[in-house]
Structure formats: C-alpha cells, structure tokens
Design a protein around this motif. Structure first.
Motif, mmCIF file in Angstrom:
data_model
loop_
_atom_site.group_PDB
_atom_site.id
_atom_site.type_symbol
_atom_site.label_atom_id
_atom_site.label_comp_id
_atom_site.label_asym_id
_atom_site.label_seq_id
_atom_site.Cartn_x
_atom_site.Cartn_y
_atom_site.Cartn_z
ATOM 1 N N MET A 1 0.796 -1.193 0.039
ATOM 2 C CA MET A 1 0.119 0.042 -0.063
ATOM 3 C C MET A 1 0.854 1.281 0.007
ATOM 4 O O MET A 1 2.130 1.301 -0.016
ATOM 5 N N ALA A 2 0.148 2.298 0.003
ATOM 6 C CA ALA A 2 1.128 3.571 0.367
ATOM 7 C C ALA A 2 1.708 4.064 -0.917
ATOM 8 O O ALA A 2 2.695 4.321 -0.832
ATOM 9 N N LYS A 3 1.181 3.402 -2.141
ATOM 10 C CA LYS A 3 2.260 3.632 -3.232
ATOM 11 C C LYS A 3 1.643 5.047 -3.781
ATOM 12 O O LYS A 3 0.559 5.031 -4.202
ATOM 13 N N GLY A 4 2.416 5.971 -4.036
ATOM 14 C CA GLY A 4 1.945 7.213 -4.698
ATOM 15 C C GLY A 4 1.639 6.997 -6.240
ATOM 16 O O GLY A 4 1.929 6.108 -6.732
ATOM 17 N N GLU A 5 0.566 7.923 -6.742
ATOM 18 C CA GLU A 5 0.100 7.883 -7.881
ATOM 19 C C GLU A 5 1.016 9.069 -8.676
ATOM 20 O O GLU A 5 1.410 10.094 -8.044
ATOM 21 N N GLY A 6 0.988 8.962 -9.858
ATOM 22 C CA GLY A 6 1.880 10.001 -10.683
ATOM 23 C C GLY A 6 3.517 9.588 -10.631
ATOM 24 O O GLY A 6 3.683 8.639 -10.092
ATOM 25 N N ALA A 7 4.372 10.593 -11.211
ATOM 26 C CA ALA A 7 5.797 10.066 -11.329
ATOM 27 C C ALA A 7 6.504 11.383 -11.518
ATOM 28 O O ALA A 7 6.661 11.857 -12.546
ATOM 29 N N GLU A 8 6.758 11.905 -10.221
ATOM 30 C CA GLU A 8 7.822 13.122 -10.244
ATOM 31 C C GLU A 8 9.325 12.844 -10.363
ATOM 32 O O GLU A 8 9.350 11.630 -9.448
ATOM 33 N N SER A 9 9.951 13.398 -10.890
ATOM 34 C CA SER A 9 11.485 12.510 -10.832
ATOM 35 C C SER A 9 12.369 13.232 -9.565
ATOM 36 O O SER A 9 13.617 12.741 -9.522
ATOM 37 N N GLY A 10 11.856 14.048 -8.670
ATOM 38 C CA GLY A 10 12.880 14.656 -7.885
ATOM 39 C C GLY A 10 12.033 15.365 -7.070
ATOM 40 O O GLY A 10 10.809 15.677 -7.223
ATOM 41 N N SER A 11 12.718 16.143 -6.010
ATOM 42 C CA SER A 11 12.055 17.041 -4.990
ATOM 43 C C SER A 11 13.091 18.162 -4.693
ATOM 44 O O SER A 11 14.168 18.147 -5.160
ATOM 45 N N ALA A 12 12.547 18.932 -3.851
ATOM 46 C CA ALA A 12 13.479 20.337 -3.830
ATOM 47 C C ALA A 12 14.743 20.048 -3.157
ATOM 48 O O ALA A 12 14.607 19.859 -1.549
ATOM 49 N N ALA A 13 15.854 19.975 -3.814
ATOM 50 C CA ALA A 13 17.129 19.625 -3.111
ATOM 51 C C ALA A 13 16.992 18.499 -2.171
ATOM 52 O O ALA A 13 17.636 18.650 -0.813
ATOM 53 N N GLY A 14 16.428 17.378 -2.172
ATOM 54 C CA GLY A 14 16.317 16.417 -1.398
ATOM 55 C C GLY A 14 15.434 16.546 -0.142
ATOM 56 O O GLY A 14 15.745 15.747 0.860
ATOM 57 N N LEU A 15 14.710 17.452 -0.492
ATOM 58 C CA LEU A 15 13.949 17.791 0.900
ATOM 59 C C LEU A 15 12.588 16.947 1.223
ATOM 60 O O LEU A 15 12.796 16.094 2.207
ATOM 61 N N LEU A 16 12.128 16.709 0.124
ATOM 62 C CA LEU A 16 10.565 15.918 0.602
ATOM 63 C C LEU A 16 10.625 14.762 -0.492
ATOM 64 O O LEU A 16 11.033 14.717 -1.670
ATOM 65 N N PRO A 17 10.177 13.674 0.027
ATOM 66 C CA PRO A 17 9.954 12.420 -0.902
ATOM 67 C C PRO A 17 8.878 12.394 -1.710
ATOM 68 O O PRO A 17 8.119 13.125 -1.597
ATOM 69 N N ASP B 1 4.845 22.333 8.553
ATOM 70 C CA ASP B 1 5.029 23.660 7.715
ATOM 71 C C ASP B 1 6.134 24.196 8.231
ATOM 72 O O ASP B 1 6.970 24.820 7.568
ATOM 73 N N VAL B 2 6.832 24.039 9.447
ATOM 74 C CA VAL B 2 8.189 24.512 9.946
ATOM 75 C C VAL B 2 9.214 23.894 9.188
ATOM 76 O O VAL B 2 10.002 24.611 8.844
ATOM 77 N N ILE B 3 9.110 22.500 8.827
ATOM 78 C CA ILE B 3 10.031 21.837 8.196
ATOM 79 C C ILE B 3 10.259 22.316 6.627
ATOM 80 O O ILE B 3 11.176 22.512 6.140
ATOM 81 N N ASP B 4 9.061 22.499 6.000
ATOM 82 C CA ASP B 4 9.071 22.929 4.754
ATOM 83 C C ASP B 4 9.885 24.407 4.665
ATOM 84 O O ASP B 4 10.561 24.774 3.860
ATOM 85 N N ASP B 5 9.343 25.373 5.584
ATOM 86 C CA ASP B 5 9.998 26.632 5.666
ATOM 87 C C ASP B 5 11.365 26.433 5.886
ATOM 88 O O ASP B 5 12.333 27.258 5.354
ATOM 89 N N PHE B 6 12.091 25.496 6.794
ATOM 90 C CA PHE B 6 13.256 25.426 6.830
ATOM 91 C C PHE B 6 14.184 24.978 5.743
ATOM 92 O O PHE B 6 15.109 25.467 5.306
ATOM 93 N N HIS B 7 13.413 24.074 4.981
ATOM 94 C CA HIS B 7 14.139 23.380 4.010
ATOM 95 C C HIS B 7 13.866 24.692 2.920
ATOM 96 O O HIS B 7 15.117 24.324 1.692
ATOM 97 N N LEU B 8 13.208 25.603 2.581
ATOM 98 C CA LEU B 8 13.222 26.485 1.664
ATOM 99 C C LEU B 8 14.466 27.255 1.619
ATOM 100 O O LEU B 8 14.929 28.036 1.170
ATOM 101 N N LYS B 9 14.775 27.463 3.256
ATOM 102 C CA LYS B 9 16.105 28.285 3.495
ATOM 103 C C LYS B 9 17.165 27.751 3.611
ATOM 104 O O LYS B 9 18.190 28.403 3.577
ATOM 105 N N GLN B 10 17.114 26.425 3.820
ATOM 106 C CA GLN B 10 18.369 25.801 3.898
ATOM 107 C C GLN B 10 18.184 24.297 2.818
ATOM 108 O O GLN B 10 17.831 23.281 3.343
ATOM 109 N N PRO B 11 18.317 24.586 1.650
ATOM 110 C CA PRO B 11 17.866 23.730 0.560
ATOM 111 C C PRO B 11 18.877 22.488 0.324
ATOM 112 O O PRO B 11 18.501 21.431 -0.004
ATOM 113 N N GLN B 12 20.010 22.646 0.963
ATOM 114 C CA GLN B 12 21.065 21.320 1.030
ATOM 115 C C GLN B 12 20.903 20.461 2.179
ATOM 116 O O GLN B 12 21.846 19.648 2.682
ATOM 117 N N SER B 13 19.924 20.818 3.070
ATOM 118 C CA SER B 13 20.131 20.104 4.457
ATOM 119 C C SER B 13 19.106 19.032 4.298
ATOM 120 O O SER B 13 17.891 18.981 4.558
#
Length: 532
Positions: A1-17, A410-422
């Motif tokens: 289960m929990a298989k996502g639909e669609g097919a994106e090839s990447g995310s913001a600097a390794g931030l989100l799966p 939301d805080v984690i998203d904000d953090f990764h926008l400011k620290q994209p390599q983290s």
C-alpha cells in the motif's frame, strides 16, 4: 500500500520524498515524467494513522494511572515515586534526540530507513511495558529499594523502546506525500486514531482496574470496601494488582496489532535525490541549523507550556478525582468522557484550521480549556457538573493533540526552503520537539509528586488532609491555566501564519515542477533563490 500516484522525478534539493519511485529506480532517460499530484488513498491514510495508536494507548495508561499505581498499588513511597516519574520522563526525553541521531546515521534497507526501528523495537517494548505493571515479591528488608529499582529500570527501558517506535513513525509524516494538503489530511487521520488510542487506553485501563476494589487505610488500619477485615484488604490489593496486569496484557496486544498494520500497510518511500547523495548532513551540523531556525524555536516554546499544562492535568487527574472531588469509583469514567469528547471533535478542528488557519486554531482551541479549568476549581463535589465540564474540556484536548503535529511539517518546509541542502534533518525536528516536552513534563510530575509528599500525602488513604486536597486542585486547575496563558502569549511570536504557509507551499511546488522538467539538476539552490 501507500504507493503514490503520478511520477515526479525529484524534489526540492532532497527535501521531500516523492513517494513514487521504488528504491534504486530512476526515470527512463529521454522521457519527461508526468506532473501529477500524489494522492493518498483512504486506506493509505488509515494504515499510516493506525501506527500512532501504540504510543498513545500506552502513554495514556502511563500518564493517567502510573502515579496512582505507584502510590496506591505498588506502595512505593511518594519520594521514590517522584524520582521514578521524573527520571523516567527525563530519560525518555533524552532518548528522543539520541534515537533521532541514530536514525540519521541509519542506512537504507529493503524495509526502508525508518521501518526497521519500528519493527524490531516492538516485541521488546511490549515485554518492558508488561513488567511495569507487575508487582514483584521481594524479601522483606530490601523491598523498598528493590521495588524502586524495578520500576525505575523497566519504566526507563520501555520509554527507550517506545521512542525507537515513535520517533521514526513521526518522521514518516514527511515521507508519505509531497503535498501539504495530503500530509495535513494524513495527520488529521493520525490524530483521530491517536485520540481514539487514548480513549482505548483510558477505557481499557480504567474499566478493568475500576472493577477491582482497592483497599484504603483509615486511622492507621486497613479498611476494605465492605467490612474492614485485614485479610479481605490484602485480597483486594492482590485483585487490583491482577487487574493492572490484565489491562497491560490487553494494551500490549493492541500495540502489536497496530505495529503489524503499519508495517504491512505503509511503504516508506525513498527520496530519489537522497539516493544520489553520498551522505546526509552530519547530525550536529543539522542540529545547529534546526535549533537556530526561528519558527521552530518559537513553535516548540509555545507548545512547551501548553503541553505541560495538559500533562499536569493528566498526571494528577486520578488523584484529584479520588481525593479532592471524592469520586474514587468514577475517575476512570470521567477520563473516558474527556477522551471520547476529544475524539469526536478532532474532525471539527481539522475543518477549523483549514478554514481559518492553524495559528488562529491554536488561540481558539487551546484557550477554550481555561474557562472549564476555572469551573473545575470552583465547583464542589457535584458529579453531574463534573461530567459536563469533562466533556467540554475534551474539545480543547482535541486541539492540543492535533495542532502541534499539524504545524511541524510547515516549519520543516520553511526550514528546507531556507536551507535547501539540508537533507535528513526531519527526525531532528520531531525528536527535539518531543524531547523538550517530555523533559518539562518529567520535571513537573516529579515536583508535583514531591509537593504531595511535602503536604502530607498518605499512601492508600481513604481520605487526605485538606492541604493535600488543595494542592491537587492547584495542580489540576490554576497551574495549568497559568501555563496555557503563558504559552499563548509566546505563540504570538510564531511567524508562519496562513499567508506565509501558502507562500511556502507555492515555492515548494514550483521547485518540484522545475525538478521534474530538469531531472534533479545540481542547480536547485540557484532556482530556489530565483523563486524567493
């Protein structure tokens, strides 16, 4: 289960799966992936949500009943009981960042990076939990010290093992979808199940234990429920001990069932960008960045005080009902009324925060507890009024459950926008939020139990001194009110309102769209700068 639909090839600097590619898979060269939102099915969300129940079922049973169990059933001295409660919570707090550190160093396996922690900690955790509620027979003379060491050891051991379950499970929130709306929806499912878990913990522990009639002491002699016979008093105590063991066995079974459903029903998705990196950011470097992130510090500071208020009520409520209100045989039903009310109002708070914003939901939801706590401090021993207050108080309990876990992403998203390599810092956010909350609660419970000892609390007393009753009233009403008001005042400094959250959402979506068309290039930082 929990298989996502669609097919994106990447995310913001390794931030989100993305939740789309399997481990080791890459998009086919020369083919641009489809841009489609990753939607989680109801089954996906339910299987994920069920994993939150074990922590809440056991935590609720321990939070509401451990203090009265140590004092009244295991007959641990109040001083030693305060040490057990403080050290156990403090140790539990320290294990959260420790486990977070170990998870950040974990390698990806066939089961994922987080799932192995959940799987292998479960059998040991349920064994330690069962032994917490067991009263061993030690030789006379050393009985006090040996009982103290027994409960301290297994309480700390269980808290360590349940942390190995809960920290990776909490971090899994960021690895089930790239969509904020989907994560918020899954979080609402999770909070509903977790509140339902507290209902189960309260109902199972309270109703099973409530069937046993605990003996009490009056004027220095044992008094049983019917005739005051000492033999009957001893038998009643043994019956109560067995009731606690039965409740522990039922709760341990629920723990195992929920862990199996989570393991079979949720598949941890590997970060495609992460798979291309040599290693994640070093733990202590990530910790410095996380603890210097202003929105995170302000969020945990505000919720530290509000969570502490509810934990004080939780830890002392059974004694308050028993001795201050005089409802020795009703406190488990009052707890159940609170938790049922909280369960039914979780969907309301989920709707409220989507309509009016999360920050406004904090003010309305948490502050709604204040008038009911004031009323509880003023009313006399009126059972009907107490039930009404308990049901109304459950509304704010639901908000206190839902909002912290809904706002952390939301805080984690904000953090990764400011620290994209983290990359790989998600467990740090979750583990240190829990660390500060648990450590503070350990201090509060230790001090509250010591204060009861100071004013003359009598173990297994049929009644308590007036100063003990007054102290319990202050610990359950006025002190939590002061903490809630302080927490709401500090929360005004939290900068991520609804407008800021929507801005971050659009920025992340733009990064994902850009990454999908460019195939995870090394220019994410430059792209991020242009977006912001």
């Amino acid at each position: 289960m929990a298989k996502g639909e669609g097919a994106e090839s990447g995310s913001a600097a390794g931030l989100l799966p993305t939740g789309i590619l399997q481990a080791g898979e890459r998009p086919a060269q020369g083919k641009e992936p489809k841009k489609k939102k990753q939607q989680l099915s109801i089954c996906n969300k339910l299987c994920y949500a069920v994993g939150g129940a074990p922590y809440q079922v056991t935590g609720c049973a321990l939070g509401f009943f451990l203090q009265i169990y140590l004092l009244e059933v295991a007959q641990v001295d109040p001083f030693f009981a305060s040490i057990i409660l403080f050290v156990g919570r403090a140790w539990d707090a320290f294990t959260d960042p420790l486990v977070g550190f170990c998870i950040s160093k974990s390698s990806w396996t066939r089961l994922g990076r987080l799932m192995p922690w959940i799987i292998f900690s479960t059998p040991l955790a349920i064994l330690a939990y069962f032994l917490i509620w067991f009263v061993p027979d030690f030789p006379e003379g050393m009985e006090r010290s040996q009982r103290f060491l027994w409960y301290l050891l297994f309480y700390c051991l269980f808290e360590s093992l349940v942390t190995c379950f809960h920290v990776p499970y909490s971090a899994l929130t960021m690895f089930i979808s790239t969509e904020q709306s989907e994560r918020d929806s899954a979080t609402a499912y999770r909070m509903t199940v977790e509140v339902l878990g507290t209902v189960l913990g309260t109902a199972i522990q309270g109703q099973i234990v409530g069937q046993a009639k605990s003996p009490c002491l009056q004027n220095g002699s044992a008094v049983a429920s019917e005739n005051g016979n000492h033999t009957h008093s001893t038998a009643s105590l043994k019956e109560t001990q067995n009731a606690y063991l039965l409740a522990a066995g039922v709760i341990a079974s629920i723990y195992v069932i929920c862990a199996v459903i989570l393991t079979l029903g949720v598949r941890e998705q590997r970060e495609p960008y992460e798979a291309q990196q040599a290693e994640s950011m070093p733990f202590f470097q990530g910790l410095r960045l996380v603890m210097s992130h202003g929105p995170y510090v302000k969020l945990i500071t505000g919720f530290l005080f509000t969570s502490l208020a509810f934990m004080l009520v939780e830890g002392n409520f059974a004694l308050f009902c028993t001795y201050t209100l005089g409802f020795r045989n009703e406190f488990q039903n009052l707890l159940l009324a609170i938790m049922l009310s909280a369960t039914f109002t979780i969907p309301f708070w989920q709707w409220f925060l989507t309509q009016f914003g999360k920050k406004r939901a904090v003010y309305v939801g948490i502050s709604s507890a204040v008038p009911f706590l004031i009323l509880m401090a003023l009313i006399e021993s009126n059972l009907i009024v107490t039930y009404v207050v308990a049901i109304a108080a459950g509304i704010s309990v639901a908000a206190a459950f839902l909002l912290p876990w809904s706002m952390l992403p939301d805080v984690i998203d904000d953090f990764h926008l400011k620290q994209p390599q983290s990359s790989g810092t998600e467990p740090i956010f979750f583990s240190f939020y829990v660390f500060f909350t648990k450590f503070a609660s350990g201090v509060s419970l230790g001090i509250s139990t010591l204060s009861l000892d100071f004013v003359g609390y009598k173990t297994q007393g049929c009644s308590q001194l007036v100063q003990v009753q007054f102290t319990l009233k202050m610990l359950v009403t006025m002190v939590p009110i002061a903490l809630i008001l302080l927490g709401l005042l500090l929360f005004k400094l939290y900068p991520i309102d609804e407008e800021k959250r929507q801005h971050n959402k659009k920025a992340l979506q733009a990064l994902r769209d850009e990454a999908s068309s460019s195939g995870c290039s090394d220019t994410d930082s430059t792209e991020l700068a242009s977006i912001l």
